[in-house]
Design a protein around this motif. Sequence first.
Motif, PDB file in Angstrom:
ATOM      1  N   SER A  86       0.844  -1.185   0.000  1.00 61.98           N
ATOM      2  CA  SER A  86       0.000   0.000   0.000  1.00 61.98           C
ATOM      3  C   SER A  86       0.884   1.241   0.000  1.00 61.98           C
ATOM      4  CB  SER A  86      -0.873  -0.019   1.260  1.00 61.98           C
ATOM      5  OG  SER A  86      -1.657   1.149   1.333  1.00 61.98           O
ATOM      6  N   SER A  90      -6.080  -0.342   8.065  1.00 62.55           N
ATOM      7  CA  SER A  90      -5.968   0.128   6.680  1.00 62.55           C
ATOM      8  C   SER A  90      -6.940  -0.620   5.779  1.00 62.55           C
ATOM      9  CB  SER A  90      -4.541  -0.090   6.168  1.00 62.55           C
ATOM     10  OG  SER A  90      -4.483   0.100   4.762  1.00 62.55           O
ATOM     11  N   TRP A  91      -7.597   0.117   4.897  1.00 65.13           N
ATOM     12  CA  TRP A  91      -8.519  -0.484   3.925  1.00 65.13           C
ATOM     13  C   TRP A  91      -7.780  -1.436   2.979  1.00 65.13           C
ATOM     14  CZ3 TRP A  91      -7.882   0.079  -1.328  1.00 65.13           C
ATOM     15  CH2 TRP A  91      -6.935   1.033  -1.733  1.00 65.13           C
ATOM     16  N   SER A  92      -6.487  -1.222   2.836  1.00 64.57           N
ATOM     17  CA  SER A  92      -5.695  -2.000   1.891  1.00 64.57           C
ATOM     18  C   SER A  92      -5.015  -3.204   2.544  1.00 64.57           C
ATOM     19  CB  SER A  92      -4.639  -1.086   1.257  1.00 64.57           C
ATOM     20  OG  SER A  92      -3.779  -1.823   0.434  1.00 64.57           O
ATOM     21  N   THR A  93      -4.251  -2.951   3.596  1.00 68.73           N
ATOM     22  CA  THR A  93      -3.410  -3.999   4.174  1.00 68.73           C
ATOM     23  C   THR A  93      -3.745  -4.354   5.619  1.00 68.73           C
ATOM     24  OG1 THR A  93      -1.783  -2.335   4.825  1.00 68.73           O
ATOM     25  CG2 THR A  93      -1.449  -3.426   2.692  1.00 68.73           C
ATOM     26  N   GLY A  94      -4.765  -3.740   6.193  1.00 72.02           N
ATOM     27  CA  GLY A  94      -5.093  -3.957   7.606  1.00 72.02           C
ATOM     28  C   GLY A  94      -5.543  -5.377   7.917  1.00 72.02           C
ATOM     29  N   SER A 120     -10.168  -5.755   4.999  1.00 75.92           N
ATOM     30  CA  SER A 120      -9.332  -5.078   4.005  1.00 75.92           C
ATOM     31  C   SER A 120      -9.187  -5.923   2.738  1.00 75.92           C
ATOM     32  CB  SER A 120      -7.944  -4.833   4.590  1.00 75.92           C
ATOM     33  OG  SER A 120      -7.282  -6.078   4.816  1.00 75.92           O
ATOM     34  N   ASN A 159       2.876  -1.754   4.166  1.00 73.55           N
ATOM     35  CA  ASN A 159       2.189  -0.467   4.088  1.00 73.55           C
ATOM     36  C   ASN A 159       3.232   0.643   4.132  1.00 73.55           C
ATOM     37  OD1 ASN A 159       0.691   1.921   4.624  1.00 73.55           O
ATOM     38  ND2 ASN A 159      -1.011   0.661   5.318  1.00 73.55           N
ATOM     39  N   SER A 204      -4.682   5.519   3.874  1.00 74.74           N
ATOM     40  CA  SER A 204      -4.159   4.158   3.776  1.00 74.74           C
ATOM     41  C   SER A 204      -3.397   3.732   5.028  1.00 74.74           C
ATOM     42  CB  SER A 204      -3.258   4.022   2.548  1.00 74.74           C
ATOM     43  OG  SER A 204      -4.036   4.175   1.378  1.00 74.74           O
TER      44      SER A 204
END
Length: 183
Positions: A65, A87-91, A96, A111, A71
Motif C-alpha cells: 500500500s 488500513s482499507w488495503s493492508t489492515g 481489508s 504499508n 491508507s
Amino acid sequence: MRDHAQSTRLRRSTAATALLACAALLAGCTSDSGEAGAKSARSGANRPAAKPTPTWDPRPSSIASVGDSISRGFDACSVLSDCPEASWSTGMDVDSLARQLLPNPQRRTWNYAKTGAVMADLPAQVSAATAKRPELVTVLIGANDACQDTVAQMTPVADFRADFAASLGALRRALPKTQVYVA
C-alpha cells in the motif's frame, strides 16, 4: 424600528425559501417518486450503469500500500495516530483487501503510506514498495495536495500529474505484471 423588523422578516423569508428550494432539489435528485420517477423507473433512464467489479486474475499473493493517512488508518484506533491494522488495503483488523484476497495476509503485506504525504512523496513510496515485489499495489493519495486553505497552496496540477506519472511509470518498469489499484 419598523425597517429593522421588515428587514429581519425579509431575511428569514429569503432563507426559508432558499432552504425549501434546496430540499426540493435534493429530493428530486434522490427519489423516484411521482410521475417522472415512475417513467424513469420503467425506462431505466437517468440511472447510473452498474459499477464494474474488479477482477483479480490471478488473485495476488502479496499487497503493498502506498499513499497518505487514509491508507495508514490514521485516527481509526486512537486519536491523532496511525493505525495500519485498520488500513482499507493492508489492515488485519478490518475487512481489508489483504484479508479478502490473500491466503496468508500477515506475511505478505507492506504499508508504505505516510500520514501527511503529498503526491511528491509517492515516488519514494513506490520505490520502497517495488523492492518487496508485491503482486498488487494499492495507491490512494492526493487529499493533502488538494485540501489546502487557498488554491495557491495546492499542488499545481502539472506537478501532481508529473509525480503520479513518474511513480506509476517506475512501478511498471520495475514490476510490469504487478496489478495496480488506484483509488
